[in-house]
Design a protein around this motif. Structure first.
Motif, PDB file in Angstrom:
ATOM      1  N   ARG A 683       0.986  -1.207   0.127  1.00  0.00           N
ATOM      2  CA  ARG A 683      -0.154  -0.176  -0.054  1.00  0.00           C
ATOM      3  C   ARG A 683       0.963   1.240   0.071  1.00  0.00           C
ATOM      4  O   ARG A 683       0.321   2.271  -0.699  1.00  0.00           O
ATOM      5  CB  ARG A 683      -0.963   0.071   1.141  1.00  0.00           C
ATOM      6  N   CYS A 684       1.845   1.388   0.749  1.00  0.00           N
ATOM      7  CA  CYS A 684       2.851   2.501   0.668  1.00  0.00           C
ATOM      8  C   CYS A 684       3.571   2.620  -0.645  1.00  0.00           C
ATOM      9  O   CYS A 684       3.751   3.854  -1.153  1.00  0.00           O
ATOM     10  CB  CYS A 684       3.876   2.168   1.887  1.00  0.00           C
ATOM     11  N   ALA A 729      -3.655 -13.420   0.509  1.00  0.00           N
ATOM     12  CA  ALA A 729      -4.091 -12.249   1.403  1.00  0.00           C
ATOM     13  C   ALA A 729      -5.736 -12.249   1.236  1.00  0.00           C
ATOM     14  O   ALA A 729      -6.447 -11.727   2.185  1.00  0.00           O
ATOM     15  CB  ALA A 729      -3.483 -10.859   0.508  1.00  0.00           C
ATOM     16  N   ALA A 730      -6.449 -12.430  -0.128  1.00  0.00           N
ATOM     17  CA  ALA A 730      -7.769 -12.512  -0.182  1.00  0.00           C
ATOM     18  C   ALA A 730      -8.663 -13.435   0.895  1.00  0.00           C
ATOM     19  O   ALA A 730      -9.608 -12.979   1.467  1.00  0.00           O
ATOM     20  CB  ALA A 730      -8.295 -12.773  -1.388  1.00  0.00           C
ATOM     21  N   PRO A 738     -10.212  -6.223   6.843  1.00  0.00           N
ATOM     22  CA  PRO A 738      -9.849  -5.592   5.530  1.00  0.00           C
ATOM     23  C   PRO A 738      -8.401  -5.179   5.409  1.00  0.00           C
ATOM     24  O   PRO A 738      -7.714  -4.749   4.591  1.00  0.00           O
ATOM     25  CB  PRO A 738     -10.733  -4.244   5.690  1.00  0.00           C
ATOM     26  N   GLY A 739      -7.704  -5.408   6.682  1.00  0.00           N
ATOM     27  CA  GLY A 739      -6.143  -5.074   6.714  1.00  0.00           C
ATOM     28  C   GLY A 739      -5.311  -6.094   5.786  1.00  0.00           C
ATOM     29  O   GLY A 739      -4.308  -5.326   5.396  1.00  0.00           O
ATOM     30  N   PHE A 740      -5.887  -7.041   5.206  1.00  0.00           N
ATOM     31  CA  PHE A 740      -5.202  -7.808   4.374  1.00  0.00           C
ATOM     32  C   PHE A 740      -5.486  -7.757   3.024  1.00  0.00           C
ATOM     33  O   PHE A 740      -5.092  -8.165   2.225  1.00  0.00           O
ATOM     34  CB  PHE A 740      -5.337  -9.311   4.896  1.00  0.00           C
ATOM     35  N   ALA A 741      -6.532  -6.754   2.928  1.00  0.00           N
ATOM     36  CA  ALA A 741      -7.223  -6.545   1.370  1.00  0.00           C
ATOM     37  C   ALA A 741      -6.055  -5.958   0.577  1.00  0.00           C
ATOM     38  O   ALA A 741      -5.612  -4.949   0.721  1.00  0.00           O
ATOM     39  CB  ALA A 741      -8.383  -5.485   1.328  1.00  0.00           C
TER      40      ALA A 741
END
Length: 755
Positions: A683-684, A729-730, A738-741
């Motif tokens: 994400r970063c 991850a899904a 949702p932290g793994f989305a």
């Protein structure tokens, strides 16, 4: 099938070696090759009668010599030429000299193609390793002396080339590094290194060099009996080699002597057998089963010591071929060689030509961080002004450097004169006026926005013309802190990690207005301290603190779900994390985590946005506010710390949180901890907080302790493939939140940046 390495990249310590001035070469042999591109061969006059074969390694178009495919072919050619001259000249061929036309002797294996190998390539890798070693063996069993002239670094395969020689002469430069660092790249020495080091030093004596990658300078190698003679200058190498050949007309390797006995004994020796009984367990304690290279090296050492030399070489080759084609080696080579080279070469540094090294740097705050930064600067020759609210506090900060320096003096690693000079560079003060003329001022005060603004405005006017100001904040956005500066374009984040004297990473944070020159200067400053800089863009928590937070809070969340604390902590360490998430929260203080959360809530409220705390954050808040468990510094948190005894998990955790009927598995715990950090790293990258894969990999390993066997948080993804990662991850997102989305944008970014 992938070809085994072509020329181009050399294994060493993760940095390129400089181009050398070529040694003066004798007249070329009439049979000088037209085809060899990496080796020069000529016959030169021996001392007295006869001739000596001079083999000079000189890979064309490369600053260093490597075991590339062309070199392997040239090795076959030069070995054939030596055999032809031996047959032609007979006893008139007095010996062989191995030399280098580079400033280093030999850099080692070529790594770029190794990255492309798969398990299916293992048989081909084995065959080519054996082919190369056959030529080594031919040269060292001709009965005439072989002398290695070691003019510079000889690492990995380079040291194994030196081990062909019966006699090794090195230039006595303490900066020169010799040895076998392969385990640091997920490999092991396989071009005779394991077999020969065991036979030279014994099973126990060879362990630090083979299992830990311990390096030596020439004097240390001489003391260990691995280098036989030292000279003061490269020009003295060849005369010394010729003199040795004249004095020793017949030579053989020690293990080829009928009376040879392995130093310390073979595994049949009761003392050695006893040590070997516990060695695998001790190694497993260190590697946690995640690093196959040290285990393979130990197997090759012990198995090879039980058989004859030639059989031992084949054993060694098989283990190396298996490692070369393994995912762990790919991961570690990618990060600890290629990504590390990118950092050291300044790939993330803006293209500002002029290099910067500050003469005088001010530090605001003499607490743990400020005192550590003062040590890092003074030990690198930088004059340091250490300011706090009182002279006593500033002196206490300087005392930290005195303590570290005294420990080095006591161990013989620093002279008293050097200690005194280091401490003289630190000026403790309570006066801002003493900061006058600083090229850089770094604030390292408490994480409070108002306090940071106050010290910035007080100290900034003292900067030298062209100087810049930095904050050591670990969480507060730099762009917001820069509003207190008169020159926000000269304001930057320089985030050190604790303890500063041990942690290599420094995170440089570019604010919205920070200019390129300031980023480049900060990069140069960090490198002047001998540390590793990564560059990130501004956001809350930046990269490292933001991602680190997901690790510890995922651990706290699992505790809140009813998973036993011991299972969480042990699974984390078995996955390769240095310590468990609950232990880390204790060490960094649960109260600090609550403070950061409250500051974030306040910032969101000021922006008119709601803030939803994660389950982990809510559990930590409960630990502090309801259960009065602030962390180690406050007497205890998730752990108790009895005086004079080892820490242990707080017994009340079981009754408060553990649920006997909750389902859990070690694999799920490990995946949650690793995937959560990897998703946040991705994400970063997608958000532009990270601007390069190499910064993400190096930052995750050296900043937050992401397991080195993965190659870093992004290589963890690329090593298994983006598709496979996204599928797992899904699954985790569906079950644990949702932290793994992985959003389509994040996935697209990962695919665009695939190495």
């Amino acid at each position: 099938m992938t070809r085994i390495p072509l020329c181009g990249y050399a294994a060493g310590l993760g940095h390129a070696l400089p181009v050398a001035t070529h040694m003066a070469q004798p007249d070329k042999h009439p049979l000088e090759r037209d085809t060899m591109q990496t080796i020069h061969y000529e016959l030169i006059a021996a001392q007295g009668e006869g001739q000596v074969a001079l083999i000079t390694f000189d890979e064309q178009g490369s600053p260093v010599n490597t075991m590339c495919r062309q070199w392997q072919d040239d090795l076959a050619s030069v070995t054939a030429q030596v055999l032809a001259d031996r047959e032609k000249l007979g006893a008139a061929l007095k010996g062989i000299v191995l030399a280098s036309a580079k400033s280093s002797f030999f850099a080692g294996a070529d790594l770029k193609a190794t990255m492309r190998l798969t398990p299916a390539d293992a048989p081909a890798a084995f065959a080519e390793i054996e082919r190369m070693k056959k030529h080594f063996r031919t040269l060292e069993t001709l009965g005439i002396p072989v002398v290695a002239c070691i003019n510079g670094a000889a690492l990995g395969g380079g040291w194994e080339v030196a081990l062909i020689a019966h006699h090794r002469i090195a230039v006595n430069d303490r900066k020169t590094q010799l040895g076998l660092p392969e385990v640091t790249l997920g490999l092991m020495p396989g071009a005779t290194g394991v077999t020969k080091m065991v036979r030279l030093l014994g099973l126990l004596g060879a362990q630090p060099y083979l299992l830990e990658g311990k390096l030596m300078n020439p004097q240390q190698a001489h003391d260990a009996g691995l280098v036989h003679a030292l000279v003061d200058a490269p020009e003295a190498l060849l005369p010394a080699a010729l003199a040795h050949i004249a004095a020793h007309p017949q030579s053989a390797q020690p293990w080829d002597d009928k009376g040879y006995k392995m130093p310390g004994g073979t595994p049949a020796n009761p003392k050695i057998a006893g040590a070997l009984t516990v060695a695998p367990a001790m190694l497993k304690k260190t590697t946690r089963g995640r690093y196959p290279a040290p285990e393979a090296a130990l197997c090759a050492m012990v198995e090879g010591a039980l058989v004859d030399y030639d059989t031992a070489l084949r054993i060694e080759s098989r283990y190396l071929a298996g490692l070369m084609t393994s995912p762990v080696a790919r991961n570690m080579i990618n990060t600890f060689f290629f990504d590390m080279n990118a950092i050291k070469a300044g790939k993330s540094r803006p293209a500002v030509a002029q290099r910067f090294k500050p003469a005088k740097v001010g530090i605001l705050g003499a607490g743990m961080m400020g005192a550590g930064i003062a040590w890092a600067q003074a030990s690198r020759g930088i004059a340091t002004v250490l300011k706090d609210v009182s002279a006593d506090k500033a002196e206490a900060g300087k005392a930290y450097s005195a303590k570290l320096a005294q420990a080095r003096v006591d161990k013989g690693r620093m002279t008293v004169q050097a200690q005194q000079a280091l401490l003289a560079r630190i000026t403790p003060t309570a006066s801002a006026a003493d900061l006058a003329g600083c090229d850089l001022i770094i604030e390292a005060v408490f994480e409070n926005r108002e306090l940071k603004a106050q010290v910035t405005q007080e100290a900034e006017p003292q900067l030298a013309p062209g100087g810049f100001f930095a904050s050591n904040t670990s969480t507060l956005p730099i762009s917001g802190l820069a509003t207190a500066s008169a020159q926000p374009e000269k304001f930057i984040g320089i985030h050190f990690f604790s303890p500063v004297d041990k942690m290599q990473l420094v995170e440089i944070i570019r604010g919205k207005q920070t200019d390129d020159e300031t980023v480049a200067r900060a990069y140069d400053y960090v490198q002047a301290l001998g540390k590793l800089p990564i560059v990130v863009n501004d956001s809350r928590g930046f990269y490292t603190s933001r991602t680190f937070g997901t690790f510890v809070m995922e651990g706290a969340a699992m505790l809140g779900e009813g998973i036993p604390a011991a299972a969480i902590e042990n699974a984390a360490m078995q996955a390769g994390m240095p310590v468990g998430p609950l232990a880390v929260l204790d060490e960094t203080a649960l109260t600090l985590s609550v403070h950061v959360m409250e500051q974030t809530r306040a910032d969101y409220a000021a922006e008119g946005k709601p803030y939803t705390a994660t389950p982990g954050e809510l559990l930590v808040e409960r630990m502090v506010k309801e259960l009065k468990r602030p962390g180690r510094a406050g007497g205890g948190g998730f752990y108790d710390y009895p005086t004079g005894a080892r820490k242990h998990l707080w017994p009340e955790l079981r009754g408060l949180f553990e649920k006997p009927d909750v389902e859990w598995s070690v694999q799920d715990i490990q995946d949650r901890l690793l995937y959560r950090q990897a998703v946040e790293t991705a994400r970063c990258l997608a958000e532009g907080v990270l601007t390069s894969v190499h910064d993400g990999n190096i930052g995750s390993i050296f900043g937050i302790g992401f397991p080195a066997w993965t190659g870093g948080a992004l290589q963890f993804i690329y090593g298994m493939g983006v598709d496979a990662f996204a599928r797992r991850a899904a699954d985790l997102a569906e079950r644990f939140g949702p932290g793994f989305a992985v959003t389509p944008q994040v996935r697209a970014t990962l695919e665009e940046n695939t190495p």
